[in-house]
Structure formats: C-alpha cells, structure tokens
Design an enzyme around this catalytic site. Structure first.
Site, PDB file in Angstrom:
ATOM      1  N   GLY A  66      32.035 -35.463  21.676  1.00 47.51           N
ATOM      2  CA  GLY A  66      33.102 -36.417  21.976  1.00 47.51           C
ATOM      3  C   GLY A  66      33.871 -36.052  23.234  1.00 47.51           C
ATOM      4  O   GLY A  66      33.587 -35.055  23.902  1.00 47.51           O
ATOM      5  N   ASP A  77      27.694 -31.885  16.133  1.00 45.25           N
ATOM      6  CA  ASP A  77      28.039 -33.308  16.183  1.00 45.25           C
ATOM      7  C   ASP A  77      27.010 -34.076  15.367  1.00 45.25           C
ATOM      8  O   ASP A  77      25.853 -33.647  15.256  1.00 45.25           O
ATOM      9  CB  ASP A  77      28.069 -33.815  17.623  1.00 45.25           C
ATOM     10  CG  ASP A  77      28.978 -35.030  17.782  1.00 45.25           C
ATOM     11  OD1 ASP A  77      28.663 -36.089  17.209  1.00 45.25           O
ATOM     12  OD2 ASP A  77      30.000 -34.918  18.481  1.00 45.25           O
ATOM     13  N   GLU A 113      23.636 -37.574  18.167  1.00 49.80           N
ATOM     14  CA  GLU A 113      22.819 -36.710  19.017  1.00 49.80           C
ATOM     15  C   GLU A 113      22.836 -37.085  20.490  1.00 49.80           C
ATOM     16  O   GLU A 113      22.640 -36.234  21.357  1.00 49.80           O
ATOM     17  CB  GLU A 113      21.363 -36.679  18.517  1.00 49.80           C
ATOM     18  CG  GLU A 113      20.540 -37.919  18.779  1.00 49.80           C
ATOM     19  CD  GLU A 113      20.692 -38.991  17.720  1.00 49.80           C
ATOM     20  OE1 GLU A 113      19.859 -39.898  17.669  1.00 49.80           O
ATOM     21  OE2 GLU A 113      21.667 -38.917  16.927  1.00 49.80           O
ATOM     22  N   ALA A 127      37.240 -30.781  16.312  1.00 54.44           N
ATOM     23  CA  ALA A 127      37.566 -32.019  17.014  1.00 54.44           C
ATOM     24  C   ALA A 127      36.877 -33.236  16.408  1.00 54.44           C
ATOM     25  O   ALA A 127      37.108 -34.366  16.844  1.00 54.44           O
ATOM     26  CB  ALA A 127      37.178 -31.898  18.494  1.00 54.44           C
ATOM     27  N   LYS A 170      49.700 -39.759  16.422  1.00 57.84           N
ATOM     28  CA  LYS A 170      49.695 -40.790  15.384  1.00 57.84           C
ATOM     29  C   LYS A 170      49.896 -40.209  13.988  1.00 57.84           C
ATOM     30  O   LYS A 170      50.101 -40.945  13.021  1.00 57.84           O
ATOM     31  CB  LYS A 170      48.401 -41.589  15.454  1.00 57.84           C
ATOM     32  CG  LYS A 170      48.283 -42.414  16.747  1.00 57.84           C
ATOM     33  CD  LYS A 170      46.940 -43.067  16.892  1.00 57.84           C
ATOM     34  CE  LYS A 170      46.889 -43.909  18.157  1.00 57.84           C
ATOM     35  NZ  LYS A 170      47.093 -43.116  19.399  1.00 57.84           N
ATOM     36  N   SER A 195      39.279 -41.121  27.669  1.00 61.67           N
ATOM     37  CA  SER A 195      38.483 -40.734  26.508  1.00 61.67           C
ATOM     38  C   SER A 195      37.854 -41.965  25.873  1.00 61.67           C
ATOM     39  O   SER A 195      38.276 -43.100  26.102  1.00 61.67           O
ATOM     40  CB  SER A 195      39.356 -40.013  25.478  1.00 61.67           C
ATOM     41  OG  SER A 195      40.349 -40.881  24.968  1.00 61.67           O
TER      42      SER A 195
END
Length: 613
Positions: free
Chosen positions: A294, A316, A319, A366, A412, A453
């Site tokens: 990410g 992750d 892939e 993350a 948030k 991002s």
C-alpha cells in the site's frame, strides 16, 4: 527552379561587376582605352565559362539555406578553374582572331578579379543563408514559449545555458526575477534581471509569459510557497528545479524540471530524523511490514531499507502492488535480504507460521481497509479486517516475543463518526491493552490524510481535471489534515524509536486545509481557471464523513517528545479481558445484521458518534 534562375542572374551581375571593378582597381581608376576594348570582348566568355564551372561543381543544386564550408570550397574551385580557362581563352583570342595590337589583362588584375568573384559569389549564397536563418529565427521566436526564470543564481545560469544550447526546447527567456536589489539590471548569460517577486505579475502580463521556472533550490519552503502563490495568479505553467544537492553535483539540466505540484504548496520543511535511535531498533533486525504494497506500507519499506535491516518481510494480500515494491527494492537494494509474503492478516494460522519461520523483531502494521464510504456500506468487512486482523497480528507479536509493534492509525479514530474510524479506534485500544500484559512494546501512530495515497482526493481530482471536470467536492467547508507519504513514513519510524510502550503518538499535521481550496489549487496548477475552465461541484457529505477531522481525543492533553513533530497521548488503562470478550463477539459479525453490527461497535467504542439514518 525559380530560385536557381534568380541565383544565376545574380551570378551574372556580380561576375560582370567583379571584372569591371578589378580593371578599375588594377589601374587605379585610370584604365587605358585598349583595355576597355578587351573588357567588352571578355564579358560574355567570362560569364559563360564561370557559369559552366559553377554548374559542374553543383553550385545551382545545393540548398543554400544550409550552406557551409564545403560550399565555399566549391566556389573557390569553380572561380579558380574559370579564371584559368579564361586566361587560355584570352591567348586563343589574341593570336587567332584579332588583327590589331592590344594588351591582354595583366595577371594582377586577374588575381583581383578572382578575389572579387569568390567574395561576391560566396557572399551571395551566405547572405541568402543568413536571411533564411533570420526568417527561421523570427518564426521560431513566434512559436517559442515565453519563459520567466525565478532566481538569478547558479541554477538559473545552468538553465539559461541549457536552453540556449538546445534550440529545440522552444523557449524564449524574457528575463530573470531575484529579490536581491544588487542584481537588478545585471545580466546572466545575456539575460537581464528585471526585478523582485513583486514584478512577476506585471512582467508576465507585459511580455506574455507562458511558463515560469522556479530556480532557487536553496530557498526555504516558506519562500518557495510565497513565490508559487504569486505565480499562480499569472495563469502561467509553473515548473520547479530539483534539490540543492543536484545543483552542487552539476546534475541539473532542463529534463530534471518538473511541474509545480500540490505538495509544493502544502508540504512542510523536510523531516529531520534521529538516525542513531532508528538504527538501534532497525539495523540488523528482522522487520515485518504488513500492507507492504500500500501507499504507507510501501514507503515504510523504502525508508526501512535505508537502515540496513537484517531481513525485510513485506506482507500483503494483493500481489500486484507488492510485486512492484519488490522489483523496486531489488533494483535499489540488490544485496538486502528480503521476502515477499502473500497472506491475509485474517488468517491466524498462516500468520503464526510466518512468525514461527521468520521471528520478526519489529512489526509495522499498515494493513487495513481505509475507505470510509466503502466500509460504511460493508461494516462486517471493516471489522473482520481492521479489528480481527489487527488482533491476530497483535497476538502473534506477543506469542513470538516481537520487540516492538507499531500500529498505523488515523485521525478518523478520534471521536469517530464512521465504521472505519471506529474500527481503527478499537485497534488503538487493543494496542494499549496488549502493551500492559506483554514483553512487546506496543504503540500506535496517528496521522491524517496522505497526499497522493491510494484513495486520497489528489489522484481523484487529477483524473477529473484530465477529463475536463467537473471536480467534485462533498462540502464547501470540509477540511482535512495532510502530509506527504515520505514524511508520514519517516515519522512513523521515528515514533517507533521513541516509543517505550502503550503510547498513541500524534504527528504534527500542520494546519487543516479546505478541500475546495485544494481543488482550486490543483486546477490552477494544471493551467486552468477554477469554475471557468473546470467546474467545481458540491455533492454532499458521504455516509460517515465529518466536516472536520481531529487528531487527538479532546479530553486528553498531548505531551511533547524529543522530536518536534511527534506528540504523545498518555496510555489509558485498558483491561485485556474486555479485549478478549469483544473479539469473541466480533468474530460472529458475519452472522449479524447491519443494525446489530453498528450497535456492537457503538458499545465497544465509547467515543463513536453514530449518525442515525
């Protein structure tokens, strides 16, 4: 063909003229009568002989716009041989066809004629080239983009040389801008310093400037931002120079320029890291980054790689992104030991096998679902991934005695009004609970939106601008905190070095930015006028969306740390039994209805402000 005839006509005129003036010069303008007679007899033969040799040497086939030394040499050959042929001819005429006595042209006169012929015939052609070049330059100047350079130092000098060296860049530099009054009126490589930044708008208007280069790499961020804000009002395209180190290394050239982007307006001074502290917990350690493909996770991998870990584990579920990170790190750090692991943080057994095999020393967590509207529509998935998945990572870190665990949190999570924020707040609660009972030092790092991002407004706005608009903003008053991806990753790593366990670190996000102002800036930087070329439309707040984000709990004061951009909330006393019981309830979320899920999260996160539908 027409140009060839014109050139032949001029050659005839100049040959006759050269012959006439050669005779005058030889006799100092007192020419005997008999030589005038021979001049009349010689005009036609001289012209015919010279034109024949000119034809032989292709002087009427060359494109004289591109005349060079080779063409000049051809003219010398042609005129020389024509003179030799004329001398032979003159002997032939004298002895065979003329009955009266007269004098042939002296050799000195023929030498003068040779010089004048070379000069006039060659001069004609090179004058033609100069005229054509001048026409091209005038046409090119009309096509060239008018350029203003901000700064009158080393970088500006390098760019001026580069632009002058490469005409194909199509720039016409109208002048330089520098706030140093001693430089006003001075020239750098022929380009004049026109004044300070207060003159930018006037110069752009008067000289029809189309592009501006910001060429002051040593300027501080505030100065750059002020100048960019002035330039934005000119409707010119803005480009900026690379960093100071590239100026020092002499690597600056025109290809290094990039468009001024939103980060130049919103960014802050470069993060200064305490490398010694970071080295102590990363160097020669096994580091695991979840969500390593990410935006934040991949940047964490890049930053961690600089500190020579013993092994970098990149985990992750998706892939494609993680493959790109692997290829990048393989290229930049070919000797670094690294492993890419495709796995889901929801799969507890798989995670245990990973921890058992690699025994990580530090975990940066993350991996998470983060899109507010999507999670609002799919609350069970937010709980399964963000809460259950995080619990699995926390538990494995405890069971396998990880030294340090760093949770990536979000603004948030503060007084959350959506399911995503509420799940992230519960993750913070779990971090503090685990820290109380574990050998592992558990901390969370909380920050706001990250520029560029995946899923942020910047890529969305850029796509909308590329399609001609409209740019959609949910509310005219909505604002957010922003930082760059590298800054966020660096501060996360630094917070991990400071951590003693149980803290929630809050990163200094600067001042909140109105999203509509962000949209206007992006439209302007793209060369358009907001609400003229590109419309801005307001679509209304999305489910669970706040007008304003908060970075800390209102009732808890922040404490400063050794790093001026990192603050800390004091740990809360969270009971581990509460966490275990809650996890058991959350595990049954797939069997719950939508209302039951929201009721459950409301009970577990006291600060959650549920919006009644």
């Amino acid at each position: 063909m027409q140009k060839d005839k014109t050139l032949i006509g001029w050659d005839i005129v100049f040959l006759i003229g050269s012959l006439y003036f050669a005779l005058l010069l030889r006799f100092e303008f007192k020419v005997p009568q008999e030589y005038w007679i021979f001049l009349k007899l010689s005009i036609i033969p001289v012209v015919v002989i010279t034109l024949l040799f000119n034809k032989f040497f292709n002087l009427y086939n060359s494109i004289w716009k591109y005349a060079s030394v080779e063409e000049l040499i051809s003219i010398v050959y042609s005129v020389t041989l024509a003179n030799v042929a004329f001398i032979l001819y003159s002997y032939f005429v004298t002895y065979r066809f003329l009955e009266y006595q007269y004098y042939r042209f002296p050799y000195t006169m023929l030498i003068i004629f040779w010089i004048l012929s070379v000069v006039t015939l060659g001069g004609t052609r090179f004058a033609y080239r100069l005229i054509e070049d001048n026409k091209d330059n005038v046409a090119l100047e009309k096509q060239n983009k008018k350029l203003l350079i901000i700064g009158a130092g080393d970088a500006a000098a390098l760019y001026i040389k580069e632009i002058k060296r490469h005409q194909n860049l199509n720039y016409d530099i109208v002048g330089l801008i520098d706030d140093d009054p001693s430089k006003k009126g001075k020239l750098i490589n022929g380009i004049k310093v026109l004044g300070g930044r207060n003159k930018i708008s006037d110069i752009c208007n008067k000289k029809d400037v189309e592009e501006i280069i910001l060429a002051i790499p040593s300027a501080d961020l505030e100065t750059k931002r002020d100048i960019i804000n002035v330039c934005r009002n000119t409707n010119c395209k803005l480009k900026t120079t690379p960093g100071l180190y590239e100026i020092i290394d002499g690597k600056v050239n025109i290809t290094k320029l990039r468009d001024v982007n939103i980060e130049d307006l919103l960014g802050r001074e470069e993060v200064k890291l305490n490398n010694e502290n970071i080295n102590r917990y990363i160097k020669d350690k096994v580091i695991l980054v979840t969500g390593g493909g990410g935006s934040i996770g991949s940047e964490l991998c890049r930053q961690i790689a600089k500190f020579n870990p013993k092994k970098l584990l990149i985990l992750d579920i998706y892939e494609n992104n993680v493959y790109d990170v692997q290829m990048e790190l393989n290229y930049k750090y070919p000797d670094m030991d690294k492993a890419v692991i495709i796995a889901s943080i929801r799969d507890e057994k798989r995670l245990k096998s990973i921890f058992q095999k690699y025994k990580p020393d530090v975990v940066f967590h993350a991996a998470a679902h983060k899109h507010v509207p999507l999670m609002e529509a799919n609350p069970a998935e937010a709980i399964k991934n963000n809460i259950i998945g995080t619990y699995n990572i926390l538990k494995c870190s405890h069971d396998f005695k990880v030294k340090k665990f760093v949770q990536i949190s979000t603004d948030k999570a503060v007084n959350p009004t959506n399911i995503m924020g509420a799940t992230k707040r519960f993750c913070e609660i779990m971090v503090q609970a685990f820290d109380r009972i574990s050998y592992t030092e558990y901390v969370a790092v909380r920050f706001g939106n990250v520029l560029g991002s995946n899923g942020s407004v910047i890529p969305l706005f850029k796509k909308q601008i590329a399609h001609g608009g409209p740019v959609t903003v949910t509310h005219p008053e909505i604002n957010r905190f922003f930082m760059t991806i590298p800054e966020a990753a660096q501060l996360v790593i630094q917070a991990g070095a400071i951590a003693a366990g149980g803290e929630i670190f809050v990163l200094d996000m600067g001042k909140p930015v109105k999203i509509v102002d962000l949209a206007k800036d992006l439209i302007t930087l793209s060369g358009y006028k907001p609400d003229v070329d590109i419309k801005i439309e307001y679509t209304g707040l999305r489910p669970g969306e706040k007008l304003y984000e908060e970075l800390l709990m209102d009732e808890i004061a922040l404490t400063s740390t050794e790093h001026n951009k990192i603050f800390v909330e004091k740990p809360n006393e969270i009971d581990m039994d509460f966490i275990e019981k809650s996890i058991e309830e959350f595990r049954n979320v797939s069997n719950m209805g939508r209302k039951e899920i929201f009721d459950l999260i409301e009970r577990k996160v006291p600060t959650y402000i549920r919006k009644k539908s």
